[in-house]
Design a protein around this motif. Structure first.
Motif, PDB file in Angstrom:
ATOM      1  N   ALA A   1      38.236   6.721 -41.603  1.00 46.21           N
ATOM      2  CA  ALA A   1      38.153   7.723 -42.965  1.00 46.21           C
ATOM      3  C   ALA A   1      39.397   8.405 -43.335  1.00 46.21           C
ATOM      4  O   ALA A   1      39.682   8.745 -44.681  1.00 46.21           O
ATOM      5  N   MET A   2      40.200   8.930 -42.327  1.00 48.96           N
ATOM      6  CA  MET A   2      41.486   9.586 -42.453  1.00 48.96           C
ATOM      7  C   MET A   2      42.536   8.774 -41.871  1.00 48.96           C
ATOM      8  O   MET A   2      42.646   8.668 -40.611  1.00 48.96           O
ATOM      9  N   THR A   3      43.701   8.318 -42.673  1.00 48.07           N
ATOM     10  CA  THR A   3      44.556   7.517 -42.191  1.00 48.07           C
ATOM     11  C   THR A   3      45.983   8.122 -42.164  1.00 48.07           C
ATOM     12  O   THR A   3      46.857   7.559 -42.080  1.00 48.07           O
ATOM     13  N   ASP A   4      45.911   9.293 -42.416  1.00 49.85           N
ATOM     14  CA  ASP A   4      47.281  10.329 -42.325  1.00 49.85           C
ATOM     15  C   ASP A   4      47.187  11.364 -41.617  1.00 49.85           C
ATOM     16  O   ASP A   4      46.135  11.758 -41.040  1.00 49.85           O
ATOM     17  N   VAL A   5      47.888  12.371 -41.916  1.00 50.97           N
ATOM     18  CA  VAL A   5      48.223  13.622 -40.949  1.00 50.97           C
ATOM     19  C   VAL A   5      46.945  14.468 -41.379  1.00 50.97           C
ATOM     20  O   VAL A   5      46.979  15.331 -40.691  1.00 50.97           O
ATOM     21  N   THR A   6      46.082  14.156 -42.351  1.00 58.96           N
ATOM     22  CA  THR A   6      45.052  15.023 -42.858  1.00 58.96           C
ATOM     23  C   THR A   6      43.868  15.297 -41.297  1.00 58.96           C
ATOM     24  O   THR A   6      43.178  16.050 -41.596  1.00 58.96           O
ATOM     25  N   ARG A   7      44.172  14.155 -40.852  1.00 59.52           N
ATOM     26  CA  ARG A   7      43.292  14.271 -39.243  1.00 59.52           C
ATOM     27  C   ARG A   7      43.452  15.217 -38.750  1.00 59.52           C
ATOM     28  O   ARG A   7      42.613  15.733 -37.860  1.00 59.52           O
ATOM     29  N   LEU A   8      44.689  15.806 -38.612  1.00 59.68           N
ATOM     30  CA  LEU A   8      45.169  17.031 -37.710  1.00 59.68           C
ATOM     31  C   LEU A   8      44.754  18.448 -38.398  1.00 59.68           C
ATOM     32  O   LEU A   8      45.001  19.423 -37.764  1.00 59.68           O
TER      33      LEU A   8
ATOM     34  N   SER B   1      42.197  20.068 -39.254  1.00 58.72           N
ATOM     35  CA  SER B   1      41.314  21.081 -38.771  1.00 58.72           C
ATOM     36  C   SER B   1      41.770  21.831 -37.425  1.00 58.72           C
ATOM     37  O   SER B   1      41.317  22.880 -37.075  1.00 58.72           O
ATOM     38  N   ASP B   2      42.861  21.203 -36.654  1.00 55.21           N
ATOM     39  CA  ASP B   2      43.465  22.014 -35.475  1.00 55.21           C
ATOM     40  C   ASP B   2      44.827  22.653 -35.870  1.00 55.21           C
ATOM     41  O   ASP B   2      45.224  23.386 -34.838  1.00 55.21           O
ATOM     42  N   TYR B   3      45.291  22.326 -36.926  1.00 51.53           N
ATOM     43  CA  TYR B   3      46.690  22.785 -37.161  1.00 51.53           C
ATOM     44  C   TYR B   3      46.926  23.268 -38.629  1.00 51.53           C
ATOM     45  O   TYR B   3      46.141  22.874 -39.799  1.00 51.53           O
ATOM     46  N   ALA B   4      47.737  24.303 -38.857  1.00 53.40           N
ATOM     47  CA  ALA B   4      47.742  25.170 -40.014  1.00 53.40           C
ATOM     48  C   ALA B   4      48.668  24.279 -41.125  1.00 53.40           C
ATOM     49  O   ALA B   4      49.467  23.183 -40.376  1.00 53.40           O
ATOM     50  N   ASP B   5      48.887  24.775 -42.378  1.00 55.44           N
ATOM     51  CA  ASP B   5      49.595  24.004 -43.276  1.00 55.44           C
ATOM     52  C   ASP B   5      51.283  23.758 -42.915  1.00 55.44           C
ATOM     53  O   ASP B   5      51.712  22.767 -42.646  1.00 55.44           O
ATOM     54  N   ASN B   6      51.658  24.759 -42.280  1.00 55.47           N
ATOM     55  CA  ASN B   6      52.957  24.811 -41.999  1.00 55.47           C
ATOM     56  C   ASN B   6      53.524  23.800 -40.543  1.00 55.47           C
ATOM     57  O   ASN B   6      54.524  23.418 -40.427  1.00 55.47           O
TER      58      ASN B   6
ATOM     59  N   THR C   1      63.753  23.968 -43.560  1.00 55.10           N
ATOM     60  CA  THR C   1      63.363  23.172 -44.954  1.00 55.10           C
ATOM     61  C   THR C   1      62.083  23.422 -45.277  1.00 55.10           C
ATOM     62  O   THR C   1      61.386  22.513 -46.098  1.00 55.10           O
ATOM     63  N   LEU C   2      61.252  24.142 -44.421  1.00 50.55           N
ATOM     64  CA  LEU C   2      59.804  24.060 -44.725  1.00 50.55           C
ATOM     65  C   LEU C   2      59.594  24.604 -45.929  1.00 50.55           C
ATOM     66  O   LEU C   2      60.071  25.747 -46.368  1.00 50.55           O
ATOM     67  N   THR C   3      58.621  24.180 -46.808  1.00 49.39           N
ATOM     68  CA  THR C   3      58.226  24.531 -47.945  1.00 49.39           C
ATOM     69  C   THR C   3      57.051  25.604 -48.035  1.00 49.39           C
ATOM     70  O   THR C   3      56.651  26.243 -48.803  1.00 49.39           O
TER      71      THR C   3
ATOM     72  N   LEU D   1      55.662  20.654 -40.388  1.00 45.46           N
ATOM     73  CA  LEU D   1      56.823  20.329 -39.439  1.00 45.46           C
ATOM     74  C   LEU D   1      56.535  19.182 -38.503  1.00 45.46           C
ATOM     75  O   LEU D   1      57.379  18.472 -38.338  1.00 45.46           O
ATOM     76  N   PHE D   2      54.986  19.001 -38.508  1.00 44.17           N
ATOM     77  CA  PHE D   2      54.964  17.504 -37.625  1.00 44.17           C
ATOM     78  C   PHE D   2      55.353  16.433 -38.478  1.00 44.17           C
ATOM     79  O   PHE D   2      55.997  15.441 -37.999  1.00 44.17           O
ATOM     80  N   VAL D   3      55.164  16.400 -39.747  1.00 48.71           N
ATOM     81  CA  VAL D   3      55.411  15.420 -40.737  1.00 48.71           C
ATOM     82  C   VAL D   3      57.049  15.127 -40.599  1.00 48.71           C
ATOM     83  O   VAL D   3      57.630  14.154 -40.361  1.00 48.71           O
ATOM     84  N   LYS D   4      57.675  16.367 -40.516  1.00 51.11           N
ATOM     85  CA  LYS D   4      59.187  16.070 -40.526  1.00 51.11           C
ATOM     86  C   LYS D   4      59.594  15.923 -39.348  1.00 51.11           C
ATOM     87  O   LYS D   4      60.575  15.105 -39.195  1.00 51.11           O
TER      88      LYS D   4
END
Length: 238
Positions: free
Chosen positions: A84-91, A93-98, A129-131, A102-105
């Motif tokens: 049901a979650m095919t991208d980094v949204t699966r993380l 619940s365990d990781y903050a937005d920033n 470069t983090l927003t 950084l994981f995506v970068k």
């Protein structure tokens, strides 16, 4: 498999939920244990049928035990994937937005590199470069350690690569987001991030290192299987 999930299938699924990812040998041992047949080794076909039966029950829950392999060694693994979650949204619940940013970068750095790696220095520099909220150096180092511990990244001598778990679980996301950068291995047709590349500009096929080792084994003068040009890279051992 029709009807409710059997006890042996349920025990296997519970073990997978606790571990997230297991190699093929460990999966085979789990199968034997869950079926009460510790002294009888299961065949690859039996293991496949067993997992297919579990997946038929998981389908309505948008989950799947998916098979993939290590790009580094060629070893086969099984990972429990939330479909049901095919991208980094699966993380999320365990990781903050920033941390997710950084994981995506980091993924961007790895996928866009020629060798499928990102140095710790490049990752630390990308924090500028983090927003979202900036991360301190110590916070970034702690995050990278967590991502390795949680089996999303691998680290070796300061270089980071996508883990087998990450490639298996994030495959739809990787194929969608990196269509121009990501190719498949010419030999096994799986996503090729850590690989060797044909240097002929009109060819440029990619081959995983384990696939290179198998294909070129015993060949005195290795040639590209696609264009026939000399293959200049070091041939790894099997």
């Amino acid at each position: 498999m029709s009807g409710p999930m059997g006890d042996s299938h349920r025990r296997f699924l519970q073990a997978m939920m606790g571990r997230g990812i297991v190699d093929e040998q460990e999966a085979s041992k789990l199968h034997q244990h869950c079926c009460g047949a510790q002294n009888k080794q299961c065949t690859p076909d039996q293991l496949k049928d067993f997992i297919d039966a579990i997946n038929s029950q998981l389908q309505p829950l948008f989950m799947e035990i998916r098979k993939g392999k290590s790009e580094d060694t060629g070893q086969q693994f099984y990972a429990l994937v939330n479909m049901a979650m095919t991208d980094v949204t699966r993380l999320s619940s365990d990781y903050a937005d920033n941390e997710l940013e950084l994981f995506v970068k980091t993924m961007n750095l790895i996928v866009s590199s020629e060798n499928g790696k990102a140095s710790s220095t490049d990752i630390l520099n990308s924090t500028d470069t983090l927003t979202t909220k900036k991360l301190k150096k110590s916070e970034t180092e702690h995050l990278l350690n967590r991502l390795v511990q949680d089996k999303w990244l691998n680290e070796k001598r300061g270089d980071y690569t996508l883990s087998t778990r990450c490639v298996i679980e994030m495959e739809p996301y990787i194929r969608t987001m990196y269509q121009d950068q990501v190719k498949v291995c010419h030999m096994c047709h799986d996503i090729a991030i850590q690989c060797q590349i044909c240097e002929n500009p009109t060819c440029g096929i990619k081959i995983h290192n384990p696939c290179v080792a198998k294909y070129f084994e015993g060949r005195a003068e290795p040639q590209c299987p696609a264009c026939g040009e000399f293959w200049p890279h070091e041939i790894p051992g099997i």
